[in-house]
Motif scaffolding. Structure first.
Motif, PDB file in Angstrom:
ATOM      1  N   ASN A 217       0.819  -1.207   0.000  1.00  0.00           N
ATOM      2  CA  ASN A 217       0.000   0.000   0.000  1.00  0.00           C
ATOM      3  C   ASN A 217       0.858   1.265   0.000  1.00  0.00           C
TER       4      ASN A 217
ATOM      5  N   SER B 114       2.205   1.791  -3.415  1.00  0.00           N
ATOM      6  CA  SER B 114       1.196   2.426  -4.267  1.00  0.00           C
ATOM      7  C   SER B 114       1.050   3.910  -3.947  1.00  0.00           C
ATOM      8  N   LEU B 115       1.190   4.241  -2.665  1.00  0.00           N
ATOM      9  CA  LEU B 115       1.089   5.643  -2.271  1.00  0.00           C
ATOM     10  C   LEU B 115       2.209   6.471  -2.876  1.00  0.00           C
TER      11      LEU B 115
ATOM     12  N   ASP C 179       3.637   5.933  -5.580  1.00  0.00           N
ATOM     13  CA  ASP C 179       3.403   6.051  -7.023  1.00  0.00           C
ATOM     14  C   ASP C 179       2.233   6.963  -7.352  1.00  0.00           C
ATOM     15  N   ASN C 180       1.513   7.429  -6.325  1.00  0.00           N
ATOM     16  CA  ASN C 180       0.366   8.308  -6.538  1.00  0.00           C
ATOM     17  C   ASN C 180       0.830   9.757  -6.448  1.00  0.00           C
ATOM     18  N   ASN C 181       0.935  10.416  -7.574  1.00  0.00           N
ATOM     19  CA  ASN C 181       1.443  11.790  -7.605  1.00  0.00           C
ATOM     20  C   ASN C 181       0.505  12.769  -6.907  1.00  0.00           C
ATOM     21  N   ILE C 182      -0.786  12.471  -6.891  1.00  0.00           N
ATOM     22  CA  ILE C 182      -1.740  13.388  -6.267  1.00  0.00           C
ATOM     23  C   ILE C 182      -1.479  13.483  -4.762  1.00  0.00           C
ATOM     24  N   ILE C 183      -1.298  12.341  -4.111  1.00  0.00           N
ATOM     25  CA  ILE C 183      -1.072  12.342  -2.670  1.00  0.00           C
ATOM     26  C   ILE C 183       0.287  12.941  -2.329  1.00  0.00           C
TER      27      ILE C 183
ATOM     28  N   GLN D  65     -10.313  11.546  -2.859  1.00  0.00           N
ATOM     29  CA  GLN D  65     -10.134  10.119  -3.108  1.00  0.00           C
ATOM     30  C   GLN D  65     -11.360   9.330  -2.639  1.00  0.00           C
TER      31      GLN D  65
ATOM     32  N   ASN E 219     -10.873   2.799  -2.907  1.00  0.00           N
ATOM     33  CA  ASN E 219      -9.434   2.981  -3.084  1.00  0.00           C
ATOM     34  C   ASN E 219      -8.744   2.999  -1.719  1.00  0.00           C
TER      35      ASN E 219
ATOM     36  N   ILE F   4      -4.880   3.459  -1.030  1.00  0.00           N
ATOM     37  CA  ILE F   4      -4.325   4.805  -1.033  1.00  0.00           C
ATOM     38  C   ILE F   4      -4.791   5.581   0.192  1.00  0.00           C
TER      39      ILE F   4
ATOM     40  N   GLY G 177      -2.287   6.986   3.241  1.00  0.00           N
ATOM     41  CA  GLY G 177      -2.280   8.441   3.164  1.00  0.00           C
ATOM     42  C   GLY G 177      -2.810   9.087   4.428  1.00  0.00           C
TER      43      GLY G 177
END
Length: 300
Positions: free
Chosen positions: A82, A85-86, A88-92, A257, A264, A267, A271
């Motif tokens: 997890n 994945s976080l 890799d998440n540009n938004i977070i 999100q 989801n 994330i 987060g």
């Protein structure tokens, strides 16, 4: 002829006899019983944080099928995917950076300006000082919600609406009344003889503030910084209205999100935990200064 004697009681026995039943129970409940009770309360208080941490380390399928406490019987469910994945998440990631860019300046500016203003109200004579301080005290009761619409119109006219500078300016404006009130009352308790001795040694106002007042007011300033940091970091209302919609703080990003991707959880869980653990780190890092500031204010 016989004489009768009446029993006498010692002072301690008399005080004990006058104690009420709750007072005697509280006196006997000290020590180990109180510590066990406080430990249980602390565990219940930390339970949501522990649950969020465990959930952030579980697969979304396991989260949907069972509660987080099941991990104690099946520790193989724990994984760091997890958090991968976080990352890799540009938004977070961008939202965390945006939150730092808002929180740090808003905290530093409130502490610096509040310290200077608190010193001025405490030890400098200028026309209308008491009246201006009453205005500051009056601003403490103004709710944030009252200013949302007029400040939004003002920021739109001057071109800082939906910008980081606008969010910082709003937090500074609403954080300063409390900062000035707190630090002015703390600085006013500094012995006058100490300041007069520094002035006799040739210290000006700037040196007096930086060399005498600031070191003595360190605990109060640290407490103010912690309060301001936690308030700005955890804020959602102001960020939802004034922050850049393309690069929002972490609170708004997590809310989006939930709205867009209800399942989801891989994330949301890590987060939310990172968003919560950073203020905890700041608090525990300055815990000693915070306690010193609170105790000093209580004694004074």
């Amino acid at each position: 002829m016989t004489t009768t004697t009446t029993p006498t009681t010692t002072g301690a026995e008399a005080v004990k006899a006058k104690q009420s039943l709750p007072a005697r129970i509280a006196a006997r409940a000290g020590g180990g019983a109180v510590r066990v009770f406080l430990l249980v309360v602390a565990l219940f208080w930390l339970m949501p944080t522990i649950g969020l941490l465990v959930s952030s380390l579980r697969d979304p399928t396991d989260i949907a099928e069972s509660g987080w406490w099941e991990v104690f019987s099946a520790p193989s469910q724990l994984t760091v995917d997890n958090y991968s994945s976080l990352l890799d998440n540009n938004i977070i990631i961008d939202s965390l950076f945006s939150t730092v860019m808002i929180t740090v300046p808003a905290t530093v500016l409130v502490v610096v300006i509040g310290s200077l203003a608190g010193y001025a109200f405490a030890w400098m004579d200028f026309p209308g000082r008491d009246w201006w301080f009453l205005v500051v005290v009056g601003l403490l009761v103004v709710p944030v919600q009252v200013a949302l619409v007029p400040v939004s119109e003002l920021f739109g006219k001057i071109g800082i609406f939906e910008t980081t500078a606008g969010v910082v300016l709003f937090h500074v404006a609403f954080g300063l009344p409390f900062a000035i009130f707190l630090l002015r009352n703390f600085f006013a308790e500094i012995p006058r003889e100490l300041l007069e001795a520094a002035r006799l040694d040739g210290a000006g106002e700037i040196r007096l503030f930086t060399r005498v007042v600031m070191p003595l007011g360190g605990p109060a300033i640290a407490s103010l910084g912690i309060f301001q940091f936690l308030w700005v970091w955890n804020d959602m209302l102001v960020a939802l209205i004034f922050a850049d919609s393309a690069n929002p703080p972490i609170t708004v990003a997590l809310q989006r999100q939930v709205r867009q991707f209800g399942n989801n959880i891989d994330i949301l869980a890590p987060g939310a935990f990172i968003s919560m653990v950073i203020p905890l780190i700041v608090f525990f890092a300055f815990q000693r200064q915070f306690v010193s500031g609170v105790m000093a204010g209580a004694v004074k």
